[in-house]
Structures are given as C-alpha cells and as structure tokens.
Design a protein around this motif. Structure first.
Motif, PDB file in Angstrom:
ATOM      1  N   GLN A 123       0.824  -1.203   0.000  1.00 14.73           N
ATOM      2  CA  GLN A 123       0.000   0.000   0.000  1.00 14.73           C
ATOM      3  C   GLN A 123       0.865   1.262   0.000  1.00 14.73           C
ATOM      4  O   GLN A 123       0.590   2.227  -0.723  1.00 14.73           O
ATOM      5  CB  GLN A 123      -0.941   0.012   1.214  1.00 14.73           C
ATOM      6  CG  GLN A 123      -1.897   1.195   1.262  1.00 14.73           C
ATOM      7  CD  GLN A 123      -2.869   1.253   0.096  1.00 14.73           C
ATOM      8  OE1 GLN A 123      -3.168   0.229  -0.511  1.00 14.73           O
ATOM      9  NE2 GLN A 123      -3.367   2.443  -0.219  1.00 14.73           N
ATOM     10  N   GLY A 124       1.940   1.255   0.779  1.00 13.11           N
ATOM     11  CA  GLY A 124       2.839   2.405   0.812  1.00 13.11           C
ATOM     12  C   GLY A 124       3.478   2.654  -0.538  1.00 13.11           C
ATOM     13  O   GLY A 124       3.594   3.803  -0.996  1.00 13.11           O
ATOM     14  N   TYR A 125       3.859   1.568  -1.195  1.00 12.57           N
ATOM     15  CA  TYR A 125       4.482   1.691  -2.520  1.00 12.57           C
ATOM     16  C   TYR A 125       3.473   2.197  -3.540  1.00 12.57           C
ATOM     17  O   TYR A 125       3.783   3.068  -4.361  1.00 12.57           O
ATOM     18  CB  TYR A 125       5.037   0.334  -2.941  1.00 12.57           C
ATOM     19  CG  TYR A 125       5.842   0.374  -4.215  1.00 12.57           C
ATOM     20  CD1 TYR A 125       7.101   0.960  -4.220  1.00 12.57           C
ATOM     21  CD2 TYR A 125       5.354  -0.158  -5.393  1.00 12.57           C
ATOM     22  CE1 TYR A 125       7.859   1.012  -5.379  1.00 12.57           C
ATOM     23  CE2 TYR A 125       6.100  -0.107  -6.564  1.00 12.57           C
ATOM     24  CZ  TYR A 125       7.349   0.475  -6.544  1.00 12.57           C
ATOM     25  OH  TYR A 125       8.088   0.540  -7.694  1.00 12.57           O
ATOM     26  N   LEU A 126       2.251   1.674  -3.481  1.00  9.68           N
ATOM     27  CA  LEU A 126       1.204   2.096  -4.414  1.00  9.68           C
ATOM     28  C   LEU A 126       0.939   3.597  -4.295  1.00  9.68           C
ATOM     29  O   LEU A 126       0.878   4.314  -5.307  1.00  9.68           O
ATOM     30  CB  LEU A 126      -0.084   1.309  -4.138  1.00  9.68           C
ATOM     31  CG  LEU A 126      -1.325   1.728  -4.926  1.00  9.68           C
ATOM     32  CD1 LEU A 126      -1.116   1.535  -6.421  1.00  9.68           C
ATOM     33  CD2 LEU A 126      -2.549   0.938  -4.450  1.00  9.68           C
ATOM     34  N   GLU A 127       0.812   4.095  -3.082  1.00 16.51           N
ATOM     35  CA  GLU A 127       0.503   5.520  -2.882  1.00 16.51           C
ATOM     36  C   GLU A 127       1.639   6.406  -3.400  1.00 16.51           C
ATOM     37  O   GLU A 127       1.411   7.451  -4.012  1.00 16.51           O
ATOM     38  CB  GLU A 127       0.210   5.786  -1.408  1.00 16.51           C
ATOM     39  CG  GLU A 127      -1.113   5.174  -0.975  1.00 16.51           C
ATOM     40  CD  GLU A 127      -1.457   5.448   0.475  1.00 16.51           C
ATOM     41  OE1 GLU A 127      -0.683   6.159   1.145  1.00 16.51           O
ATOM     42  OE2 GLU A 127      -2.500   4.951   0.922  1.00 16.51           O
ATOM     43  N   GLU A 128       2.868   5.954  -3.171  1.00 20.69           N
ATOM     44  CA  GLU A 128       4.039   6.698  -3.645  1.00 20.69           C
ATOM     45  C   GLU A 128       3.990   6.835  -5.175  1.00 20.69           C
ATOM     46  O   GLU A 128       4.212   7.905  -5.740  1.00 20.69           O
ATOM     47  CB  GLU A 128       5.282   5.883  -3.228  1.00 20.69           C
ATOM     48  CG  GLU A 128       6.601   6.540  -3.348  1.00 20.69           C
ATOM     49  CD  GLU A 128       7.696   5.598  -2.819  1.00 20.69           C
ATOM     50  OE1 GLU A 128       8.327   4.932  -3.671  1.00 20.69           O
ATOM     51  OE2 GLU A 128       7.889   5.505  -1.598  1.00 20.69           O
ATOM     52  N   ARG A 129       3.662   5.751  -5.840  1.00 23.20           N
ATOM     53  CA  ARG A 129       3.644   5.737  -7.300  1.00 23.20           C
ATOM     54  C   ARG A 129       2.448   6.488  -7.885  1.00 23.20           C
ATOM     55  O   ARG A 129       2.559   7.119  -8.935  1.00 23.20           O
ATOM     56  CB  ARG A 129       3.664   4.289  -7.798  1.00 23.20           C
ATOM     57  CG  ARG A 129       4.979   3.571  -7.528  1.00 23.20           C
ATOM     58  CD  ARG A 129       6.128   4.171  -8.325  1.00 23.20           C
ATOM     59  NE  ARG A 129       5.829   4.123  -9.760  1.00 23.20           N
ATOM     60  CZ  ARG A 129       5.997   3.045 -10.517  1.00 23.20           C
ATOM     61  NH1 ARG A 129       6.515   1.949  -9.993  1.00 23.20           N
ATOM     62  NH2 ARG A 129       5.680   3.095 -11.795  1.00 23.20           N
ATOM     63  N   LEU A 130       1.289   6.413  -7.233  1.00 22.53           N
ATOM     64  CA  LEU A 130       0.106   7.131  -7.738  1.00 22.53           C
ATOM     65  C   LEU A 130       0.346   8.636  -7.745  1.00 22.53           C
ATOM     66  O   LEU A 130      -0.131   9.343  -8.629  1.00 22.53           O
ATOM     67  CB  LEU A 130      -1.130   6.792  -6.900  1.00 22.53           C
ATOM     68  CG  LEU A 130      -1.702   5.391  -7.086  1.00 22.53           C
ATOM     69  CD1 LEU A 130      -2.862   5.165  -6.126  1.00 22.53           C
ATOM     70  CD2 LEU A 130      -2.138   5.140  -8.521  1.00 22.53           C
ATOM     71  N   ARG A 131       1.112   9.116  -6.765  1.00 20.75           N
ATOM     72  CA  ARG A 131       1.442  10.545  -6.747  1.00 20.75           C
ATOM     73  C   ARG A 131       2.297  10.908  -7.965  1.00 20.75           C
ATOM     74  O   ARG A 131       2.141  11.961  -8.568  1.00 20.75           O
ATOM     75  CB  ARG A 131       2.161  10.915  -5.454  1.00 20.75           C
ATOM     76  CG  ARG A 131       1.213  11.025  -4.239  1.00 20.75           C
ATOM     77  CD  ARG A 131       1.911  11.634  -3.041  1.00 20.75           C
ATOM     78  NE  ARG A 131       2.854  10.706  -2.430  1.00 20.75           N
ATOM     79  CZ  ARG A 131       2.518   9.813  -1.494  1.00 20.75           C
ATOM     80  NH1 ARG A 131       1.271   9.703  -1.072  1.00 20.75           N
ATOM     81  NH2 ARG A 131       3.441   9.006  -0.980  1.00 20.75           N
TER      82      ARG A 131
END
Length: 316
Positions: free
Chosen positions: A303-311
């Motif tokens: 989840q942390g990685y996903l949020e970083e990439r969506l930004r």
C-alpha cells in the motif's frame, strides 16, 4: 529469443506430463527474464465472456461526459469509478495520456481490515449488466493471474503456492480504457506514455489492436500485437522489486496509429494484479547473489508503494 514469446498455459494448468509442466515453467521464466512480457494462450477465458465485458465498457464510455463524471470520486486517486480524459500522466512525461478509464476493484466485506484502502465499487446504473460482466472478467483474470504467479514462483525456487495467501485479498484493479479518436496529426501526446506498471503482474485482455510497444534490453521499441485469443501478461515494479530484478518490469507504451487509423477509438482492458495491502515487499533471499546483490535494503508495504507511485503519475 528474438520475439516476445506466446506460451500455452494449459501445459501448466492441465499438463499432459510433469516434464511438459516443468518445461513450461522454464520457458515462461526465460521469457520474463529477457522481456518482462509474454503472451498467454489457451487460458480458459471464453471469448464470449471477453466480448460481453467489452460491450458494456464501450456502452459506458459512449455516455455523455456529465453522466460519466457523476462516477468520479474526488481525492480517491481514481481507485474506483471513473477517471476523465487528460488526467493520468506517465512518470516524467510533459503530456497527459490520451485516455479515459474506469476502475473495478475487489469486492471485500466492509468490515475487512483492508476496507479503508479498498473502497466499495461503483456500478453505472445507465449500463445494464455492467457489474455482471465487469466483475466476472475481474474474477477470471484474477484466477489466471494466480496460475502465472504459481509458475513464476516455481521458476525461482519458491513453493508453488507462495503467492496464494499474499494476493487472496489483493488490491487488484480491472481498468477498462477508452482511447478516443485522435483528430489532429500534430498532438504532442501519445495514447499512453512510456511507463512501467506498479503492481506484481498485469494481464491485458483484448490487446489485438496495434499500438503496444515494449522496450527491449538494447533500447529498441518492439511492437507486440497479440492474436485475439492471447492475453498479454507483463511484470510490474512490485514483482521486479521483490525478485531483485530477476523479473524485469519492462518499459512499454501505446503509440498513436498513423493516418486514418488514428481517427478510430481504441479500447483495452488491463488487469493489475496487486498483493494484499499489508504485504511487505522485501527482496527474496533466493534472488540475492554475488552478481546480483540486494538493490532494495529497505522493505515497503504494497500500500505504501502504491501511494508513492500514484502521486508520481498525477492520480493522487
């Protein structure tokens, strides 16, 4: 291996012999080590099921913009429902992609520990059978993806069921995409800018229209237009990170077609297979060698990685 291979996954799911199954695992692993991409045929998803899903998706995108925008959820990063044309922008790209899309996620109990990051789906009431065909295709691709992951696990010396309990509540997304007709010959944008996917693996169904190109090791762009009965499956950044780049997440793009072909719409439906949100992406010890030391000493949750990439791609 000069071309991206297409392999028969029935050799893995319903093999005629253990030797043939083992050979499939070796061939699939080799394809992904070189290309990060492969075509998968004899996957068991009926063409009629794929066609029915495409039909409801096309019917949705044909709705008026003001109707579609009712299904946009501000601040959600496009996690569910509709994302309008001109929003998503490939990382480091100056120009937005020429597409609009819809997101279908996993249906989970609303008292699940993942409920906060996996909101309920939206279903457009204007399109009959959207939920039935959309979520039916989601489930079929989810199951096919689990077979691909099982073969990849075996290829790098993990148990066949390694990924099962790490993806059973995965934050996976089915994304019907509409690339509208291009009306001008001098647009600087492309339908989808050069990018890598975020997730473990991506399954692209109905990619028989030309436009998909894959960047090879030597930097050349290789067109990959699959047969109609083939699902294109590629490695995403999460699996690249987990396997310490044994399986590369390959840069790819969707180019604008030449001449009159550009005046036609293009549709595609990728399924982004994700791990469970709390899965810790930590380099697998079996992929660390003297020649390939660990590239990621710090683990990160999915989840942390996903949020970083969506930004990075302007969705959050």
């Amino acid at each position: 291996m000069s071309a991206i291979p297409t392999l028969d996954i029935s050799r893995f799911i319903t093999p005629t012999s253990q030797a043939d199954r083992d050979a499939f695992v070796a061939e699939l692993g080799a394809a992904y080590r070189q290309w990060g991409f492969a075509g998968i045929r004899n996957h068991g998803i009926a063409q009629s099921q794929i066609d029915a899903a495409y039909e409801v998706f096309k019917n949705f995108f044909a709705l008026p913009d003001q109707t579609k925008l009712q299904y946009h959820v501000p601040g959600s990063g496009g996690a569910r429902g509709y994302t309008a044309f001109g929003v998503e922008t490939a990382k480091d790209s100056k120009h937005f992609d020429l597409k609009e899309f819809w997101h279908i996620g996993r249906e989970i109990p609303r008292d699940s520990k993942y409920a906060e990051v996996m909101p309920p789906n939206l279903w457009p009431i204007e399109v009959p059978n959207f939920r039935e065909h959309g979520y039916g295709l989601y489930q079929a691709l989810d199951q096919l993806g689990s077979h691909v992951l099982a073969a990849l696990a075996l290829h790098i010396g993990l148990p066949e069921d390694y990924f099962v309990d790490k993806t059973d509540s995965g934050n996976s997304i089915l994304r019907p995409i509409h690339y509208p007709p291009i009306t001008s010959d001098d647009v600087p944008n492309v339908r989808a800018g050069a990018h890598e996917d975020i997730n473990l693996i991506t399954l692209l169904v109905g990619a028989s229209a030309a436009g998909l190109e894959v960047k090879s090791h030597d930097g050349t762009w290789v067109p990959f237009t699959s047969d109609a009965d083939t699902i294109v499956v590629n490695i995403g950044d999460m699996l690249q990170r987990l396997t310490n780049h044994v399986y590369p997440s390959t840069t790819h793009r969707v180019t604008n077609p030449p001449g009159e072909a550009a005046r036609k719409p293009r549709y595609s439906v990728p399924f982004f297979l994700h791990p469970n949100p709390d899965f810790l992406i930590d380099v697998l010890p079996s992929t660390i060698t003297a020649d390939n030391p660990s590239r990621y000493p710090e683990p990160i949750t999915a989840q942390g990685y996903l949020e970083e990439r969506l930004r990075e791609i302007k969705l959050k």
